[in-house]
Write an enzyme that holds these catalytic residues in place. Structure first.
Site, PDB file in Angstrom:
ATOM      1  N   GLU A 285       0.813  -1.215   0.000  1.00 32.38           N
ATOM      2  CA  GLU A 285       0.000   0.000   0.000  1.00 32.38           C
ATOM      3  C   GLU A 285       0.850   1.271   0.000  1.00 32.38           C
ATOM      4  OE1 GLU A 285      -2.972  -0.257   3.049  1.00 32.38           O
ATOM      5  OE2 GLU A 285      -3.803  -2.107   2.247  1.00 32.38           O
TER       6      GLU A 285
ATOM      7  N   LYS B  72     -16.317  -0.556   2.050  1.00 36.02           N
ATOM      8  CA  LYS B  72     -15.608  -1.260   0.982  1.00 36.02           C
ATOM      9  C   LYS B  72     -16.657  -1.990   0.146  1.00 36.02           C
ATOM     10  CE  LYS B  72     -11.415  -2.154   3.712  1.00 36.02           C
ATOM     11  NZ  LYS B  72     -10.660  -3.196   4.461  1.00 36.02           N
TER      12      LYS B  72
END
Length: 419
Positions: free
Chosen positions: A205, A334
Site C-alpha cells: 500500500e 468497501k
C-alpha cells in the site's frame, strides 16, 4: 422497453491487481455504444463475513469468474436500463441466491455493479461523483495515509497493520495532501538514517516496513516526522490494528508487542497510547465479533473515532447491531465486501442517518482504476483510505481527488472537521 440506455453487452476480462494476482474486469456497454468497466479489488486482511470471490487453481486465475460474466450475467442483464442500478444489482443478487455471493462470486458481482454505474454516468455525460451525489455539492474527504505497515501487510514484527496520518487542519485538499507528503518524505529520511536505505522500499500500500518490533517505535517515528515537517497540531495520527489477525481464540488473548493481553488489558493499552500521541482514528481495535469492547473503548475515547471494518464488512445486518450497541462512531466502506453498489448505498445511508462517519477504503490488492475516489466524493465520505502517496494504483486515486477539487472547486472536508 429497449432504448439507448439499454445494456447491449456485458463482458469479463482477466487482469492483474497491484500484487500481481489475477482479478476480474467487467465491461458494460449500452445500445448506444457507451461503455465503461469495473475492477474487483482484493484484500489481504479480510473479515470472515465478506462476500466470497470466485477463483480457480488455488487463486491463480479468475477464468470461472470471467465465464460467469460472459455466459450468465450477460444474457441476464441484456436490455436492462443501465441507469437502473437497483434493478441490475437485484438481478445479480437473485441469480446468485447465496448470502455470501459465492455462486457468481463477490468479485464478479462487484465488478459488474461498478461497471454499470460508471457506464450510466458516462451515458448521461456526468462525472461519476456527480452521478452519485445528485444535485448536492459534496466535499472532498480527509485522506488517511498508511505510511508504516505491519501485520499481514509487512514482514516485520509489528502486530498493528497500519500506522496512519490524517492531515485535518487545512483549507484545501491539495494543501492537506502535500503537507502529508512532506511528513512521508521526512519519515523516509528518518528510516534511512536509523535503519538503512534498504528499509525505505515500499509495501503493498506504499507504506514503509522498517524492522520494528513494538507499537511505540512506529508511533515515535511518525510523531517525530510530523514535528520535523512542522505540522504538529495540523496532522494527526491513527492506527488500524486489524486485531482479528493477532487474536488467539483458544487463549482469548491478543498477542502484541511480546505480550498476551486479555480484552481489558488491550483496551488499557489503547487508552495509554491515546494519551501519549495525537491519535484520533482507531480502526478494528478488537477482533471482529467484539461489539461490546468496541463500544467500551469508544465510550472512553471522546476525541478518537473508533471505526469498524471487519466488525461490519459493509453489511447492514452487522451495522444494525453496532448501532444498537453504540459500538463505533465510524464505519469503513468497501463495496467489494458486500458485493453490490446498491447494498453499499443502503449501508452508507443507514450510517448517515445515525450520525456515523464514513471511511471509504481501497483494498491492498488494487488496480489503477480511480473509481473508489469518485465514489468517496459522491457519497460525501468523511475520510478516504487509499494508501501512501506512492505506487500508481494508490496515486491514481489521489490524483483524481486533486483533479476534482481543481476542476469543480469542491471544499475540503477537513476544513470543517472538529475533533
Amino acid at each position: 422497453m429497449i432504448n439507448r440506455f439499454s445494456i447491449e453487452k456485458v463482458k469479463g476480462l482477466e487482469i492483474i491487481d497491484s500484487r500481481g494476482n489475477p482479478t476480474i474486469r467487467v465491461f458494460v456497454r449500452t445500445n448506444d455504444g457507451v461503455e465503461s468497466f469495473g475492477d474487483a479489488p482484493a484484500g489481504a486482511s479480510k473479515g470472515t463475513r465478506e462476500a466470497i470471490e470466485v477463483r480457480d487453481e488455488n487463486g491463480l486465475t479468475v477464468k470461472r469468474a470471467v465465464d460467469i460474466a460472459n455466459y450468465i450475467i450477460d444474457p441476464a442483464l441484456h436490455g436492462i436500463d443501465v441507469r437502473e442500478q437497483g434493478i441490475i444489482d437485484k438481478i445479480l443478487i437473485d441469480i446468485d441466491s447465496t448470502e455470501n455471493k459465492s455462486k457468481l462470486g463477490g468479485n464478479t458481482i462487484i465488478a459488474t455493479s461498478i461497471a454499470a454505474l460508471k457506464t450510466a454516468s458516462k451515458a448521461l455525460g456526468l462525472e461519476v461523483f456527480k452521478y452519485i451525489a445528485g444535485p448536492r455539492l459534496p466535499k472532498i474527504p480527509i485522506p488517511l495515509l498508511n505510511i508504516i505497515n505491519g501485520g499481514l501487510h509487512a514482514g516485520n514484527k509489528l502486530k498493528i497493520q497500519e500506522f496512519i496520518i490524517l492531515p485535518i487542519k487545512f483549507n484545501t485538499f491539495k494543501e492537506a495532501f502535500f503537507a502529508a507528503i512532506e511528513v512521508y518524505r521526512n519519515l523516509k529520511g528518518l528510516i534511512s538514517e536509523r535503519y538503512g536505505k534498504i528499509y525505505t522500499a515500499v509495501g503493498d500500500e506504499g507504506g514503509f516496513s522498517p524492522p520494528l518490533e513494538e507499537t511505540r517505535e512506529a508511533l515515535d517515528l511518525i510523531y517525530t516526522s510530523i514535528n520535523n515537517a512542522g505540522y504538529q497540531g495540523k496532522i494527526y495520527m491513527g492506527m488500524d490494528p486489524a486485531a482479528s489477525d493477532f487474536y488467539d481464540p483458544k487463549k482469548e488473548k491478543y498477542i502484541i508487542d511480546g505480550k498476551e493481553l486479555n480484552p481489558t488489558q488491550l483496551l488499557e493499552f489503547y487508552l495509554d497510547l491515546a494519551k501519549e500521541y495525537p491519535i484520533v482514528y482507531l480502526e478494528d481495535p478488537f477482533e471482529e465479533n467484539s461489539f461490546d469492547m468496541f463500544g467500551e473503548l469508544q465510550n472512553k475515547l471522546n476525541s478518537t473515532i473508533v471505526i469498524g471494518d471487519d466488525l461490519y464488512t459493509t453489511n447492514i445486518k452487522y451495522l444494525k447491531i453496532g448501532i444498537e450497541k453504540r459500538s463505533t462512531k465510524g464505519v469503513v466502506v468497501k463495496p467489494n465486501q458486500v458485493g453490490t453498489i446498491s447494498e453499499t448505498f443502503e449501508f452508507t445511508n443507514l450510517a448517515r442517518r445515525n450520525s456515523i462517519k464514513l471511511v471509504t477504503s481501497h483494498r491492498s490488492g488494487e488496480t489503477e482504476d480511480n473509481f473508489i475516489a469518485e465514489f468517496a466524493v459522491g457519497i460525501e465520505s468523511d475520510f478516504i483510505k487509499t494508501g501512501a502517496p506512492a505506487r500508481g494504483e494508490r496515486t491514481s486515486k489521489y490524483n483524481k481527488l486533486l483533479e476534482i477539487e481543481n476542476k469543480f472547486g469542491l471544499e475540503y472536508g477537513g476544513k470543517y472537521f472538529y475533533l
